[in-house]
Design a protein around this motif. Sequence first.
Motif, short mmCIF file in Angstrom:
data_model
loop_
_atom_site.label_atom_id
_atom_site.label_comp_id
_atom_site.label_asym_id
_atom_site.label_seq_id
_atom_site.Cartn_x
_atom_site.Cartn_y
_atom_site.Cartn_z
N GLU A 510 87.22 26.23 -11.96
CA GLU A 510 87.34 24.90 -11.37
C GLU A 510 86.01 24.15 -11.52
O GLU A 510 85.50 23.52 -10.59
CB GLU A 510 87.75 24.99 -9.90
CG GLU A 510 89.08 25.68 -9.67
CD GLU A 510 90.26 24.90 -10.24
OE1 GLU A 510 90.11 23.72 -10.58
OE2 GLU A 510 91.35 25.50 -10.37
N ALA A 511 85.47 24.21 -12.72
CA ALA A 511 84.12 23.69 -12.97
C ALA A 511 84.04 22.18 -12.81
O ALA A 511 82.94 21.63 -12.63
CB ALA A 511 83.67 24.08 -14.39
N GLN A 512 85.17 21.49 -12.87
CA GLN A 512 85.13 20.04 -12.74
C GLN A 512 84.67 19.59 -11.35
O GLN A 512 84.29 18.44 -11.16
CB GLN A 512 86.51 19.43 -13.05
CG GLN A 512 87.57 19.64 -11.98
CD GLN A 512 88.24 20.99 -12.05
OE1 GLN A 512 87.97 21.78 -12.95
NE2 GLN A 512 89.11 21.28 -11.12
N GLU A 513 84.68 20.51 -10.37
CA GLU A 513 84.32 20.13 -9.00
C GLU A 513 82.82 20.21 -8.74
O GLU A 513 82.35 19.76 -7.69
CB GLU A 513 85.04 21.03 -8.00
CG GLU A 513 86.55 21.01 -8.12
CD GLU A 513 87.13 19.62 -7.93
OE1 GLU A 513 86.50 18.78 -7.26
OE2 GLU A 513 88.23 19.36 -8.46
N LEU A 514 82.05 20.79 -9.65
CA LEU A 514 80.62 20.97 -9.39
C LEU A 514 79.87 19.65 -9.47
O LEU A 514 80.14 18.82 -10.35
CB LEU A 514 80.01 21.95 -10.38
CG LEU A 514 79.99 23.43 -9.96
CD1 LEU A 514 81.40 23.95 -9.74
CD2 LEU A 514 79.24 24.27 -10.99
N SER A 515 78.92 19.47 -8.57
CA SER A 515 78.00 18.33 -8.66
C SER A 515 76.94 18.64 -9.70
O SER A 515 76.75 19.80 -10.09
CB SER A 515 77.34 18.10 -7.30
OG SER A 515 76.39 19.13 -7.04
N PRO A 516 76.21 17.62 -10.17
CA PRO A 516 75.12 17.90 -11.11
C PRO A 516 74.11 18.91 -10.57
O PRO A 516 73.63 19.77 -11.32
CB PRO A 516 74.48 16.52 -11.31
CG PRO A 516 75.62 15.56 -11.13
CD PRO A 516 76.46 16.16 -10.04
#
Length: 704
Positions: A510-516
């Motif tokens: 679910e890498a799309q949820e990570l912040s920078p």
Amino acid sequence: MPSSLPDVTAQAIREEQDFLDAADSCRKDLIDELGLQLRTPVRDRTDHHRRAMLTARVRALTEADSGLVLGRIDTDHETTHRIGRVGIPRPDGGEPLVLDWRADASRPFYTATALDPQGLRRRRHIRTSGARVTGVDDEFLTEGAGSGELVGEAALLAALDEGRTGHMGTAVATLQREQDAIVRASADSPLVVQGGPGTGKTVVALHRVAYLLFARPEIARRGVLLLGPSRRFLSYVEQVLPALGETAVVSTTCDGLVPGVATERDESREIAEIKGRALWWDALRRHVAELVPAAADLVLVLDGEPHRVSRSRLAGVLRGALAGDRSLLAARDVAFARLRDELVERVVERTAELLTSVEDGLEEILGGVDAALARADDRGVRTAASSGQVDGELSEDDIDELRRRVEADPGVSAALERWWPVQDPRRVLTDLLHDPAALALVAPELTAAEIAAVVAEPEGLSSSDIALLDAVMALIGTDPAGRRDDREPFLADRAAADHGWTYGHVVIDEAQELSPMQWHMARRRTPTGSLTAVGDIDQAESPHRHTDWDGAVAPALGSRWRRADLTICYRTPREVMALVPPILARAGSRNEPPRAVRSSGHEPRELTIEAPGLVPAVVTQVEMLSGAYPGGSVGVVTAVEHLDLLRTALPGMPVMSALEAKGLEWDACVVVDPESIAAEPRGWNALYVATTRCTQELVQLHVR
């Protein structure tokens, strides 16, 4: 064995049962043999390492009692190989009795098609329950031709039609060609895998972990970090890797990545977005740089004698210590070592000066004595002594002893500590986040309103604070004295407790949820850049602003990453996927939705209810679906505003927001109030998630 089975099927099952019995017997004998070796006393570090390897092998063999054999390939050269979760050698040597599914020789089992049989005549999927063969599925790859897109469709669809039990299956036997290509792709640079719902992203990620640990010893030595979106999700997949025989994995969330630290409060989406921006890495680096002490005269006292280090000399020491992008603690250690060396040199020089003056005085004394003796004795008696016999330099042993005294001297240590004290990372972060002047100085990109919002936050760590704290800890550094012994056999325990641990590979689900800033957290754990991220950018629900993969990963990965796509939806039936295109369009997607390959036979149902009847309507639908899928699972995904009400009405039932349901699946799913879900922040992305959680049947309840 049911008597209704055709003779050819019954014979094939008997054949595979006989082989499974033999393989299981060899497995048990091997476990016993390794157990004897483990009883050998441990003598040295090599034995520790060997014992750890044997223990891991025993664990893998023990956990392979289910699915020991999962497939068979027959080649054009009339040779036969069985494929299993772990490799089983033959008692008499030679070719393995069972090939490990990750071995290169096993790859055609997953990648061969009728268009490209890769030397295979037949592929057989073998279904088992414990030590019993329950079914087989043969594909004759040299007869006829197909589209080449699916491999072993019958076995795959049989696996997909199995009820969901709350734990993810390993699906080794039904990995497909595009999935297998990702599982075995090069791990030398970051790989980002885009896949819509039901494309097997998580299955691919977990099997990639197992494959890399098997195929890349240098990765296995450092272990793999698996980052998931929630503890609930990690519990969902926790059985997969042990079933594949791999335990050198640390699985956690971004919030749990810093040892001994956990979130203490919630935060708004607005604050999470501000604190998650990439600008914080440079801002924190500027702030930590201000913690370096100023260059000023420093006095170190040894044996009661002061030794002054000038401001200019101290500035040179600091420049040298800070070179090479060291952490603050590492630079401090270098500076302390150089200042102690400087003190030793000063003492040596001072001692040499004193000895020289003593030597000069002694020469005069000896000369006077010689003159007196000459007067008293006309035979010219001499002392035969001269100043050259007085050693004006300290020996190497003397200097080594002096160095030990300087390092152990409490006064010297106290003076150095006062000059450059150890900083507490959490205190450093807290002070910065509540100092508007300091924030304006180190983070000029923030507006006055954003700074005011950050400063107004209460103390206590939120989710976004964990990533900031991790960055501060990386910049300040950690005490190497806290590191655990490399000889300890359980790498996962050792790595999880060590903030400075770097992994052989990092996998992010679910890498799309990570912040920078969370991407920076993950990237710091793999200095080599060996990383796999899987996700669906169209399912992003986080408050962060990225809407494509480049915007998501560029702050941490730059342009040095590759993309792979999963294009086939195995889980979500065609009937449900037909609802997806207009939802994706409203979400602003630029990706083609995955193509569903199976039908459940159930068209999605839609009901409209009055608000007062919400709870009884949901309860009724859940009871109906639970009866329709005995032994399976039913989930409820609802707008956030209904969560508390429905959780009270359905105790023990999974009732979740779309964000909480991400990555999970049930046989049947009830989506409550889709209009309100779409109205939430990033709501169309959330509705896309909610709509695609089922493997069989979907019910949507609209609230008037």
